[in-house]
Design a protein around this motif. Structure first.
Motif, PDB file in Angstrom:
ATOM      1  N   GLY A   8      30.314  37.178  35.807  1.00  0.00           N
ATOM      2  CA  GLY A   8      31.466  38.061  35.897  1.00  0.00           C
ATOM      3  C   GLY A   8      31.186  39.245  36.802  1.00  0.00           C
ATOM      4  O   GLY A   8      30.052  39.479  37.218  1.00  0.00           O
ATOM      5  N   GLY A   9      32.243  39.983  37.115  1.00  0.00           N
ATOM      6  CA  GLY A   9      32.085  41.150  37.964  1.00  0.00           C
ATOM      7  C   GLY A   9      33.410  41.667  38.442  1.00  0.00           C
ATOM      8  O   GLY A   9      34.470  41.240  37.967  1.00  0.00           O
ATOM      9  N   LEU A  10      33.330  42.575  39.394  1.00  0.00           N
ATOM     10  CA  LEU A  10      34.521  43.179  39.988  1.00  0.00           C
ATOM     11  C   LEU A  10      34.776  42.526  41.340  1.00  0.00           C
ATOM     12  O   LEU A  10      33.866  42.439  42.175  1.00  0.00           O
ATOM     13  CB  LEU A  10      34.305  44.680  40.154  1.00  0.00           C
ATOM     14  CG  LEU A  10      35.395  45.454  40.896  1.00  0.00           C
ATOM     15  CD1 LEU A  10      36.712  45.391  40.143  1.00  0.00           C
ATOM     16  CD2 LEU A  10      34.956  46.909  41.116  1.00  0.00           C
ATOM     17  N   VAL A  11      36.002  42.087  41.555  1.00  0.00           N
ATOM     18  CA  VAL A  11      36.345  41.419  42.803  1.00  0.00           C
ATOM     19  C   VAL A  11      37.763  41.823  43.198  1.00  0.00           C
ATOM     20  O   VAL A  11      38.592  42.121  42.332  1.00  0.00           O
ATOM     21  CB  VAL A  11      36.226  39.888  42.653  1.00  0.00           C
ATOM     22  CG1 VAL A  11      37.207  39.348  41.629  1.00  0.00           C
ATOM     23  CG2 VAL A  11      36.356  39.180  43.981  1.00  0.00           C
ATOM     24  N   ASN A  83      38.904  30.774  42.239  1.00  0.00           N
ATOM     25  CA  ASN A  83      39.305  31.152  43.596  1.00  0.00           C
ATOM     26  C   ASN A  83      40.656  31.843  43.569  1.00  0.00           C
ATOM     27  O   ASN A  83      41.413  31.703  42.607  1.00  0.00           O
ATOM     28  CB  ASN A  83      39.360  29.923  44.491  1.00  0.00           C
ATOM     29  CG  ASN A  83      38.024  29.220  44.623  1.00  0.00           C
ATOM     30  OD1 ASN A  83      36.964  29.851  44.595  1.00  0.00           O
ATOM     31  ND2 ASN A  83      38.071  27.905  44.782  1.00  0.00           N
ATOM     32  N   ASP A  84      40.951  32.543  44.647  1.00  0.00           N
ATOM     33  CA  ASP A  84      42.244  33.224  44.780  1.00  0.00           C
ATOM     34  C   ASP A  84      42.563  34.036  43.517  1.00  0.00           C
ATOM     35  O   ASP A  84      43.650  33.920  42.931  1.00  0.00           O
ATOM     36  CB  ASP A  84      43.353  32.209  45.068  1.00  0.00           C
ATOM     37  CG  ASP A  84      44.675  32.854  45.437  1.00  0.00           C
ATOM     38  OD1 ASP A  84      45.736  32.219  45.233  1.00  0.00           O
ATOM     39  OD2 ASP A  84      44.662  34.019  45.912  1.00  0.00           O
ATOM     40  N   LEU A  85      41.628  34.827  43.111  1.00  0.00           N
ATOM     41  CA  LEU A  85      41.795  35.593  41.873  1.00  0.00           C
ATOM     42  C   LEU A  85      42.922  36.604  41.987  1.00  0.00           C
ATOM     43  O   LEU A  85      43.153  37.185  43.063  1.00  0.00           O
ATOM     44  CB  LEU A  85      40.490  36.291  41.515  1.00  0.00           C
ATOM     45  CG  LEU A  85      39.436  35.360  40.883  1.00  0.00           C
ATOM     46  CD1 LEU A  85      38.038  35.938  41.006  1.00  0.00           C
ATOM     47  CD2 LEU A  85      39.787  35.091  39.434  1.00  0.00           C
ATOM     48  N   LYS A  86      43.589  36.811  40.860  1.00  0.00           N
ATOM     49  CA  LYS A  86      44.719  37.728  40.791  1.00  0.00           C
ATOM     50  C   LYS A  86      44.421  38.798  39.745  1.00  0.00           C
ATOM     51  O   LYS A  86      43.631  38.565  38.820  1.00  0.00           O
ATOM     52  CB  LYS A  86      45.986  36.965  40.407  1.00  0.00           C
ATOM     53  CG  LYS A  86      46.301  35.782  41.325  1.00  0.00           C
ATOM     54  CD  LYS A  86      47.527  35.038  40.846  1.00  0.00           C
ATOM     55  CE  LYS A  86      47.795  33.793  41.684  1.00  0.00           C
ATOM     56  NZ  LYS A  86      48.076  34.121  43.096  1.00  0.00           N
ATOM     57  N   PRO A  87      45.062  39.934  39.832  1.00  0.00           N
ATOM     58  CA  PRO A  87      44.832  40.982  38.831  1.00  0.00           C
ATOM     59  C   PRO A  87      45.069  40.489  37.393  1.00  0.00           C
ATOM     60  O   PRO A  87      44.383  40.922  36.475  1.00  0.00           O
ATOM     61  CB  PRO A  87      45.828  42.069  39.231  1.00  0.00           C
ATOM     62  CG  PRO A  87      45.958  41.909  40.709  1.00  0.00           C
ATOM     63  CD  PRO A  87      45.893  40.434  40.942  1.00  0.00           C
ATOM     64  N   VAL A 118      35.460  39.822  33.812  1.00  0.00           N
ATOM     65  CA  VAL A 118      35.980  39.623  35.166  1.00  0.00           C
ATOM     66  C   VAL A 118      37.081  40.657  35.386  1.00  0.00           C
ATOM     67  O   VAL A 118      38.031  40.730  34.605  1.00  0.00           O
ATOM     68  CB  VAL A 118      36.538  38.205  35.341  1.00  0.00           C
ATOM     69  CG1 VAL A 118      37.249  38.071  36.683  1.00  0.00           C
ATOM     70  CG2 VAL A 118      35.414  37.183  35.210  1.00  0.00           C
ATOM     71  N   THR A 119      36.918  41.442  36.426  1.00  0.00           N
ATOM     72  CA  THR A 119      37.912  42.450  36.768  1.00  0.00           C
ATOM     73  C   THR A 119      38.388  42.204  38.194  1.00  0.00           C
ATOM     74  O   THR A 119      37.564  42.154  39.117  1.00  0.00           O
ATOM     75  CB  THR A 119      37.331  43.869  36.653  1.00  0.00           C
ATOM     76  OG1 THR A 119      36.813  44.056  35.331  1.00  0.00           O
ATOM     77  CG2 THR A 119      38.414  44.913  36.917  1.00  0.00           C
ATOM     78  N   VAL A 120      39.686  42.038  38.350  1.00  0.00           N
ATOM     79  CA  VAL A 120      40.266  41.771  39.661  1.00  0.00           C
ATOM     80  C   VAL A 120      41.130  42.957  40.056  1.00  0.00           C
ATOM     81  O   VAL A 120      42.100  43.282  39.366  1.00  0.00           O
ATOM     82  CB  VAL A 120      41.091  40.481  39.654  1.00  0.00           C
ATOM     83  CG1 VAL A 120      41.589  40.169  41.070  1.00  0.00           C
ATOM     84  CG2 VAL A 120      40.276  39.320  39.109  1.00  0.00           C
ATOM     85  N   SER A 121      40.765  43.600  41.144  1.00  0.00           N
ATOM     86  CA  SER A 121      41.527  44.761  41.601  1.00  0.00           C
ATOM     87  C   SER A 121      42.580  44.332  42.617  1.00  0.00           C
ATOM     88  O   SER A 121      42.382  43.392  43.379  1.00  0.00           O
ATOM     89  CB  SER A 121      40.582  45.787  42.227  1.00  0.00           C
ATOM     90  OG  SER A 121      39.944  45.236  43.357  1.00  0.00           O
ATOM     91  N   SER A 122      43.669  45.074  42.621  1.00  0.00           N
ATOM     92  CA  SER A 122      44.773  44.723  43.540  1.00  0.00           C
ATOM     93  C   SER A 122      44.617  45.413  44.881  1.00  0.00           C
ATOM     94  O   SER A 122      43.781  46.274  45.071  1.00  0.00           O
ATOM     95  CB  SER A 122      46.102  45.114  42.901  1.00  0.00           C
ATOM     96  OG  SER A 122      46.099  46.487  42.579  1.00  0.00           O
TER      97      SER A 122
END
Length: 122
Positions: A8-11, A83-87, A118-122
């Motif tokens: 996991g992580g920030l992406v 893939n193609d991660l979303k917030p 898992v953190t997904v930034s916009s």
């Protein structure tokens, strides 16, 4: 059996991550392996699952076409390629294993791992 999830992580949105979940203390080659996630304020939901013989793989509609589940029985490990991660994919991701067919209830699994964030930034 103990399960250890990692990866996991920030992406940023549109990026990719690969989660791994390694089992120890027993062989998991005959177990269904699955991934769940829980976002803040939401219920835990099944994301993907794969049968012990890799003949059957399930992916939730919300991630279909973007996430892929796979496993390596020799390594007692299940993977989740995202893939193609979303917030809206931001969540704690958990792995779990079950002797039997796929179940949508996290607690129907025999062993559950700790989550990886898992953190997904916009």
């Amino acid at each position: 059996v103990q399960l250890q999830a990692s990866g996991g992580g920030l992406v940023q949105a549109g990026g990719s991550l690969r989660l791994s979940c390694a089992g120890s203390g027993g062989t998991l080659s005959r177990y269904t392996m699955g991934w769940f996630r829980q976002a803040p304020g939401k219920e835990r939901e099944v994301v993907a699952a794969i049968s012990w013989d890799i003949r059957s793989a399930y992916v939730a509609d919300s991630v279909k076409g973007r996430f892929t589940i796979s496993r390596d029985n020799a390594k007692n490990t299940v993977y989740l390629q995202m893939n193609d991660l979303k917030p809206e994919d931001t969540a704690l991701y958990y792995c779990a294993v079950r002797f039997g067919s796929r179940a949508n209830n996290f607690y129907a699994y025999d062993y559950q791992g700790q989550g990886t964030l898992v953190t997904v930034s916009s």
